[in-house]
Enzyme design. Structure first.
Site, mmCIF file in Angstrom:
data_model
loop_
_atom_site.group_PDB
_atom_site.id
_atom_site.type_symbol
_atom_site.label_atom_id
_atom_site.label_comp_id
_atom_site.label_asym_id
_atom_site.label_seq_id
_atom_site.Cartn_x
_atom_site.Cartn_y
_atom_site.Cartn_z
ATOM 1 N N LYS A 20 47.523 46.839 39.463
ATOM 2 C CA LYS A 20 47.668 45.491 38.904
ATOM 3 C C LYS A 20 48.863 45.448 37.958
ATOM 4 O O LYS A 20 48.878 46.117 36.925
ATOM 5 C CB LYS A 20 46.390 45.096 38.165
ATOM 6 C CG LYS A 20 46.496 43.789 37.384
ATOM 7 C CD LYS A 20 45.271 43.572 36.506
ATOM 8 C CE LYS A 20 45.481 42.434 35.520
ATOM 9 N NZ LYS A 20 44.357 42.291 34.569
ATOM 10 N N ASP A 56 49.944 38.436 30.122
ATOM 11 C CA ASP A 56 48.868 37.526 30.498
ATOM 12 C C ASP A 56 48.559 36.582 29.348
ATOM 13 O O ASP A 56 47.936 36.971 28.361
ATOM 14 C CB ASP A 56 47.616 38.318 30.889
ATOM 15 C CG ASP A 56 46.482 37.409 31.347
ATOM 16 O OD1 ASP A 56 46.770 36.243 31.691
ATOM 17 O OD2 ASP A 56 45.331 37.870 31.363
ATOM 18 N N LYS A 105 44.321 32.275 26.510
ATOM 19 C CA LYS A 105 43.651 33.228 25.636
ATOM 20 C C LYS A 105 43.814 32.824 24.174
ATOM 21 O O LYS A 105 44.741 32.091 23.809
ATOM 22 C CB LYS A 105 44.247 34.630 25.812
ATOM 23 C CG LYS A 105 43.975 35.293 27.137
ATOM 24 C CD LYS A 105 44.643 36.670 27.169
ATOM 25 C CE LYS A 105 44.421 37.402 28.485
ATOM 26 N NZ LYS A 105 43.022 37.841 28.633
ATOM 27 N N ASP A 147 48.840 44.542 30.174
ATOM 28 C CA ASP A 147 48.061 44.144 31.341
ATOM 29 C C ASP A 147 48.684 44.625 32.650
ATOM 30 O O ASP A 147 48.141 44.355 33.719
ATOM 31 C CB ASP A 147 47.869 42.624 31.359
ATOM 32 C CG ASP A 147 46.546 42.214 31.982
ATOM 33 O OD1 ASP A 147 45.647 43.070 32.088
ATOM 34 O OD2 ASP A 147 46.400 41.039 32.362
ATOM 35 N N ASP A 161 42.294 32.848 33.788
ATOM 36 C CA ASP A 161 42.416 34.130 33.081
ATOM 37 C C ASP A 161 41.794 35.265 33.882
ATOM 38 O O ASP A 161 41.837 36.412 33.457
ATOM 39 C CB ASP A 161 41.775 34.026 31.700
ATOM 40 C CG ASP A 161 42.199 35.156 30.778
ATOM 41 O OD1 ASP A 161 43.250 35.776 31.043
ATOM 42 O OD2 ASP A 161 41.479 35.437 29.796
ATOM 43 N N GLU A 203 43.047 36.401 36.602
ATOM 44 C CA GLU A 203 44.204 36.408 37.508
ATOM 45 C C GLU A 203 44.447 37.765 38.149
ATOM 46 O O GLU A 203 45.030 37.849 39.227
ATOM 47 C CB GLU A 203 45.465 35.960 36.756
ATOM 48 C CG GLU A 203 46.195 37.040 35.979
ATOM 49 C CD GLU A 203 45.378 37.687 34.863
ATOM 50 O OE1 GLU A 203 45.628 38.871 34.570
ATOM 51 O OE2 GLU A 203 44.507 37.023 34.279
ATOM 52 N N ARG A 217 42.421 39.913 39.546
ATOM 53 C CA ARG A 217 41.743 40.059 40.844
ATOM 54 C C ARG A 217 42.414 39.195 41.911
ATOM 55 O O ARG A 217 42.323 39.499 43.099
ATOM 56 C CB ARG A 217 40.268 39.728 40.691
ATOM 57 C CG ARG A 217 39.968 38.287 40.345
ATOM 58 C CD ARG A 217 38.573 38.089 39.798
ATOM 59 N NE ARG A 217 38.432 38.649 38.463
ATOM 60 C CZ ARG A 217 37.297 38.639 37.760
ATOM 61 N NH1 ARG A 217 36.207 38.092 38.281
ATOM 62 N NH2 ARG A 217 37.243 39.168 36.559
#
Length: 456
Positions: free
Chosen positions: A224, A229, A236, A247, A306, A308, A310
């Site tokens: 990933k 993010d 967030k 991230d 949020d 995102e 996956r």
């Protein structure tokens, strides 16, 4: 990129370093001169784990004792570089088994690390007179790459820079590299990667590295690569966003492991797949309630922007499965739920193959680089129910790490051996050998597992 600090080949003025545990300390201490025994008694030194003491001599310091606990744990030695005087040189004076020497060298290298791209470290680590064995050097380099990449702010580690890092590895090892960028993602059917990354001024991309002989067992790694993010339109909080440069920690792990596989010439055919994006807020941001048809043809309703990671992984996993690899591993800083369940040091392992899971668990025990297996409890797919699509990308707060893994599993072909690691990739505070910031977790055990699996 950080070089391997903490080692020297110059033994001039090097002092003896005694590496002892509590069990061996009493016998060693009994052989020392009375003055040394008295000194150690006054220091109340017992060679407890994580301790060190300087030994007195006529010219000041005559040596040192390093107290260690579990000799099979590289971190048992990692306090040494900053527990001993800055820049001092040390030569091993204890007889250690080869495996213990390797762990000492690995721990010394991990403990010597400081992220130095933007400022000089406050002090130099102590130097060990040693030339690390080739595998120790390569494993250490992989761990430090993860730390460096995760520590680097997004301005200097966006999707393009992540591609540059992959390209550098590819060039070093004779691998092929392809990048599918921007609207090409739509043209080549990677809709979720494009959707998550399209609001950023820096184009999303899919990075694909290929290496190895065509007839070798096929290993696929997916990471990933959310370089930052914001949470998207489901933004967030400030605290939640503060460290979101990390991230892309899953991509950092997958990249570093790919580099290690190539450096050690593991007899596999390697495919590395990294979807790299920024989840930004802007006029082009994807919205809650949208439905995206993924590469695999499964429709997904966006419950939360949020969730995102996956989304970009589902297209990447579907793509990796198209070549039917022997083993598929993915790494992702995917859920806060995994951290609530297991804390920052213990990555959550999900696997659809018991042998693969057991191999990684056993490797974690052997290397003291553990993982903890969590269940793919398929009844919890009900928490990803959508009223208008095949599934939602999020839903209930229940079993967050499990439902995230179940979401990913929907995009893994039936019969495909697959393991997913939900990893934190971060140290919240300074500990000996583990400075605050980016961290490689279960990377060493992943390598040990792959060596065992493919005979490296």
């Amino acid at each position: 990129m950080t070089i391997l600090n903490g080692f020297t080949t110059d033994s001039t003025h090097a002092l003896p370093l005694h590496v002892l545990d509590r069990d061996g300390f009493a016998a060693w201490n009994a052989r020392q001169p009375a003055g040394v025994q008295a000194w150690l008694q006054h220091q109340q030194f017992t060679a407890a784990a994580g301790t060190a003491v300087l030994l007195p001599g006529d010219d000041g310091v005559a040596g040192a004792v390093l107290g260690v606990g579990d000799r099979a744990d590289a971190y048992a030695y990692a306090h040494a570089p900053f527990a001993l005087p800055a820049g001092s040189r040390w030569q091993l004076a204890s007889e250690l088994a080869d495996a213990d020497v390797a762990n000492l060298q690995l721990g010394w290298g991990l403990g010597s690390y400081r992220f130095s791209r933007y400022r000089k470290p406050a002090r130099l680590p102590a130097q060990l007179v040693a030339t690390p064995a080739a595998e120790v050097r390569d494993v250490l380099a992989a761990c430090l790459r993860v730390r460096d990449w995760v520590n680097t702010p997004t301005e200097d580690m966006g999707p393009q820079q992540l591609e540059d890092a992959a390209r550098e590895l590819a060039q070093a090892h004779g691998a092929e590299l392809e990048a599918i960028v921007g609207d090409e993602l739509l043209e080549q059917n990677f809709p979720t990667i494009h959707a998550v990354g399209r609001a950023s001024h820096r184009a999303p991309r899919l990075i694909v590295l290929r290496w190895g002989q065509p007839d070798a067992p096929h290993l696929a790694l997916v990471g990933k690569g959310v370089c930052f993010d914001t949470g998207g339109l489901d933004v967030k909080s400030a605290d939640g966003m503060r460290n979101m440069k990390k991230d892309m920690g899953g991509a950092a792990h997958a990249l570093a492991l790919a580099g290690l596989v190539m450096a050690r010439q593991l007899p596999v055919r390697l495919t590395l797949v990294v979807p790299a994006v920024e989840n930004s807020i802007g006029p082009e941001a994807f919205r809650p309630g949208e439905v995206i048809t993924t590469r695999k043809g499964i429709t997904v309703e966006i419950d939360n922007t949020d969730a995102e990671g996956r989304l970009i992984l589902c297209d990447a996993l579907a793509y990796a499965c198209e070549d039917k690899p022997d083993t598929l591993l993915d790494f992702a800083t995917l859920t806060g739920a995994a951290r609530i369940a297991l804390g920052p040091d213990l990555p959550a392992l999900f696997a659809n193959d018991d042998t693969l899971a057991r191999q990684w668990l056993d490797a974690g025990d052997a290397t003291r680089d553990p993982v903890w297996r969590m269940p793919l409890w398929r009844p919890y797919l009900r928490y990803l129910h959508s009223g208008i699509a095949d599934l939602a990308n999020a839903g209930s707060r229940m079993a967050g790490s499990v439902t995230a893994a179940l979401y990913l599993e929907r995009f893994v072909d039936e019969g495909q051996k697959w393991a997913h690691l939900d990893v934190y990739a971060w140290n919240d505070s300074d500990r000996p050998g583990r400075p605050a910031g980016g961290e490689a977790l279960a990377l060493r055990s992943a390598w040990a597992m792959l060596k065992n699996r493919y005979g490296g």
